[in-house]
Design a protein around this motif. Structure first.
Motif, PDB file in Angstrom:
ATOM      1  N   PRO A  75     -47.344 -69.701   0.649  1.00 23.95           N
ATOM      2  CA  PRO A  75     -47.265 -70.096  -0.757  1.00 23.95           C
ATOM      3  C   PRO A  75     -45.838 -70.100  -1.296  1.00 23.95           C
ATOM      4  O   PRO A  75     -44.939 -69.521  -0.696  1.00 23.95           O
ATOM      5  N   THR A  76     -45.689 -70.747  -2.455  1.00 24.43           N
ATOM      6  CA  THR A  76     -44.391 -70.721  -3.148  1.00 24.43           C
ATOM      7  C   THR A  76     -44.241 -69.358  -3.828  1.00 24.43           C
ATOM      8  O   THR A  76     -45.186 -68.849  -4.434  1.00 24.43           O
ATOM      9  N   ILE A  77     -43.067 -68.787  -3.701  1.00 30.59           N
ATOM     10  CA  ILE A  77     -42.807 -67.472  -4.316  1.00 30.59           C
ATOM     11  C   ILE A  77     -41.891 -67.687  -5.518  1.00 30.59           C
ATOM     12  O   ILE A  77     -40.867 -68.370  -5.415  1.00 30.59           O
ATOM     13  N   GLU A  78     -42.291 -67.140  -6.666  1.00 32.37           N
ATOM     14  CA  GLU A  78     -41.531 -67.331  -7.911  1.00 32.37           C
ATOM     15  C   GLU A  78     -40.466 -66.235  -8.066  1.00 32.37           C
ATOM     16  O   GLU A  78     -40.584 -65.164  -7.462  1.00 32.37           O
ATOM     17  N   THR A  79     -39.500 -66.510  -8.946  1.00 31.91           N
ATOM     18  CA  THR A  79     -38.383 -65.567  -9.150  1.00 31.91           C
ATOM     19  C   THR A  79     -38.885 -64.182  -9.571  1.00 31.91           C
ATOM     20  O   THR A  79     -38.381 -63.160  -9.089  1.00 31.91           O
ATOM     21  N   GLU A  80     -39.898 -64.140 -10.470  1.00 31.65           N
ATOM     22  CA  GLU A  80     -40.331 -62.799 -10.917  1.00 31.65           C
ATOM     23  C   GLU A  80     -40.993 -62.013  -9.782  1.00 31.65           C
ATOM     24  O   GLU A  80     -40.934 -60.776  -9.745  1.00 31.65           O
ATOM     25  N   GLN A  81     -41.578 -62.741  -8.815  1.00 33.82           N
ATOM     26  CA  GLN A  81     -42.186 -62.050  -7.664  1.00 33.82           C
ATOM     27  C   GLN A  81     -41.089 -61.508  -6.737  1.00 33.82           C
ATOM     28  O   GLN A  81     -41.200 -60.406  -6.203  1.00 33.82           O
ATOM     29  N   ILE A  82     -40.029 -62.291  -6.599  1.00 37.23           N
ATOM     30  CA  ILE A  82     -38.878 -61.832  -5.798  1.00 37.23           C
ATOM     31  C   ILE A  82     -38.308 -60.561  -6.431  1.00 37.23           C
ATOM     32  O   ILE A  82     -38.036 -59.565  -5.742  1.00 37.23           O
ATOM     33  N   ASN A  83     -38.175 -60.572  -7.756  1.00 33.40           N
ATOM     34  CA  ASN A  83     -37.621 -59.400  -8.457  1.00 33.40           C
ATOM     35  C   ASN A  83     -38.550 -58.196  -8.337  1.00 33.40           C
ATOM     36  O   ASN A  83     -38.096 -57.053  -8.214  1.00 33.40           O
ATOM     37  N   ALA A  84     -39.866 -58.451  -8.364  1.00 29.54           N
ATOM     38  CA  ALA A  84     -40.826 -57.346  -8.256  1.00 29.54           C
ATOM     39  C   ALA A  84     -40.705 -56.667  -6.884  1.00 29.54           C
ATOM     40  O   ALA A  84     -40.795 -55.436  -6.771  1.00 29.54           O
ATOM     41  N   LEU A  85     -40.458 -57.451  -5.847  1.00 30.28           N
ATOM     42  CA  LEU A  85     -40.297 -56.856  -4.511  1.00 30.28           C
ATOM     43  C   LEU A  85     -38.989 -56.060  -4.447  1.00 30.28           C
ATOM     44  O   LEU A  85     -38.959 -54.941  -3.909  1.00 30.28           O
ATOM     45  N   LEU A  86     -37.939 -56.624  -5.038  1.00 31.11           N
ATOM     46  CA  LEU A  86     -36.643 -55.919  -5.056  1.00 31.11           C
ATOM     47  C   LEU A  86     -36.769 -54.560  -5.739  1.00 31.11           C
ATOM     48  O   LEU A  86     -36.183 -53.570  -5.296  1.00 31.11           O
ATOM     49  N   GLN A  87     -37.583 -54.520  -6.795  1.00 25.62           N
ATOM     50  CA  GLN A  87     -37.773 -53.248  -7.511  1.00 25.62           C
ATOM     51  C   GLN A  87     -38.403 -52.198  -6.614  1.00 25.62           C
ATOM     52  O   GLN A  87     -38.074 -51.019  -6.678  1.00 25.62           O
ATOM     53  N   LYS A  88     -39.333 -52.625  -5.764  1.00 25.16           N
ATOM     54  CA  LYS A  88     -39.979 -51.665  -4.852  1.00 25.16           C
ATOM     55  C   LYS A  88     -38.939 -51.113  -3.872  1.00 25.16           C
ATOM     56  O   LYS A  88     -38.959 -49.942  -3.503  1.00 25.16           O
ATOM     57  N   VAL A  89     -38.019 -51.989  -3.443  1.00 24.25           N
ATOM     58  CA  VAL A  89     -36.978 -51.551  -2.509  1.00 24.25           C
ATOM     59  C   VAL A  89     -36.046 -50.564  -3.208  1.00 24.25           C
ATOM     60  O   VAL A  89     -35.590 -49.588  -2.614  1.00 24.25           O
TER      61      VAL A  89
END
Ligand SMILES: Nc1ncnc2c1ncn2[C@@H]1O[C@H](COP(=O)(O)OP(=O)(O)OP(=O)(O)O)[C@@H](O)[C@H]1O
Ligand SMILES: O=P(O)(O)OC[C@@]1(O)O[C@H](CO)[C@@H](O)[C@@H]1O
Length: 303
Positions: A106-120
């Protein structure tokens, strides 16, 4: 804690047939579906070997739900970011040969990218972060590097198993472990590797530029472990290959399981190779029992 990250998970739909005729109706002898994607495979192997870990990544749709449910059944922790689209289905055709058709994802949106970064950014010193598999087309090519840099800044050890441009990007971060097969290692240096000696020479370059442990897997021809101090070779045990999908991921899972249990480097390597081969010899990923049965068949030699 060990975290794995699968940016583009999959259901692996395994279809077994006697033969395939393109352009014809083919009927399967057997079909199976497994939660897939390289990081997810590492998570499942770690859990089977008794090591708690958390699977991260992007997941969506009914296929994503299947993956969540299967991981929960196996008691593998997961904390995925929800994607808007549907997680891909990768087709693994077994008709004597193994043929794979991997979907796009699927296409991944910017807010989803940021949500993963937050977990890291919530990881802690001493954690291990395994980044494995391909990147969805919608994710920036340097995203692995961004994730690795964020984790490393927090004292997290990074393990990478990817190929092509993503591998080129991520090796600039000082990695704890990478496991290219000899084709991927060759591709990285824009060459073709045909011997153990060449594998060693190119792996040494990675070590010189800051990677701590490089495992070069060579399928049935065994594997090499190259570090600053050691070059080790392990034979691959003999057996009937049922499924090579996930063998490389199992090598990483096995190595890390032994590492977190405080075993010496040589034993971690032996455990990694046993796990890779145990997966190659079974229809799903390896079990602890299968791995331990193979351990005595692996001889580690100093090169
Ligand atoms: N034919 C085989 N016989 C015994 N062991 C094997 C065989 N093929 C793979 N393995 C085991 O699996 C490990 C990883 O295999 P390989 O070198 O094919 O990695 P890979 O290309 O990353 O795997 P994959 O992408 O299929 O998961 C090997 O080091 C070995 O332990
Ligand atoms: O398309 P990618 O991300 O490169 O690889 C995905 C994949 O082929 O790798 C795993 C085996 O290593 C499978 O579970 C999965 O289908």
């Amino acid at each position: 804690m060990i975290y794995t990250c699968t940016l583009n998970p999959s259901i692996d739909y395994v279809v077994e047939l006697d033969s395939i005729q393109l352009g014809d109706l083919n009927r399967a002898k057997r079909t199976e579906q497994y939660p897939g994607g390289k990081g997810i495979n590492v998570s499942r192997v770690l859990k089977r070997l008794g090591v708690e870990n958390t699977a991260l990544g992007f997941i969506g749709g009914f296929t994503g739900e299947f993956i969540r449910e299967e991981l929960s059944k196996e008691l593998v922790h997961h904390d995925f970011v929800k994607a808007n689209g549907t997680t891909r289905i990768n087709v693994k055709l077994k008709s004597g040969d193994e043929t794979e058709i991997n979907g796009q994802g699927p296409t991944i949106e910017t807010e989803q990218i940021n949500a993963l970064l937050q977990k890291v950014e919530a990881m802690n010193e001493g954690d291990i972060f395994v980044l494995a598999g391909s990147l969805p087309a919608s994710v920036p090519a340097d995203f692995y590097k961004t994730l690795a840099a964020a984790a490393r800044a927090r004292g997290v050890k990074i393990v990478a198993d990817t190929s092509g441009p993503a591998l080129k990007e991520i090796i600039e971060e000082k990695l704890f472990l990478i496991k290219p097969n000899h084709h991927e290692l060759g591709e990285l240096f824009e060459t073709t590797i045909t011997s153990k000696e060449e594998s060693i020479a190119y792996a040494k370059r990675l070590v010189e530029s800051g990677t701590e442990n490089v495992i070069v897997s060579m399928a049935g021809a065994g594997a090499l472990l190259i570090t600053n101090h050691k070059i080790l070779y392990a034979n691959a045990p003999k057996g009937t290959v049922k499924n090579s999908v996930g063998a490389g991921d199992s090598t990483i899972g096995g190595f890390l399981a032994a590492y977190t249990q405080g075993k010496a480097l040589e034993e971690c390597f032996r455990y990694g190779v046993a796990s890779g081969s145990a997966t190659a010899f079974s229809s799903d990923l390896c079990t602890k029992e299968e791995v331990e049965k193979l351990l005595p068949e692996i001889t580690i030699t100093q090169v």
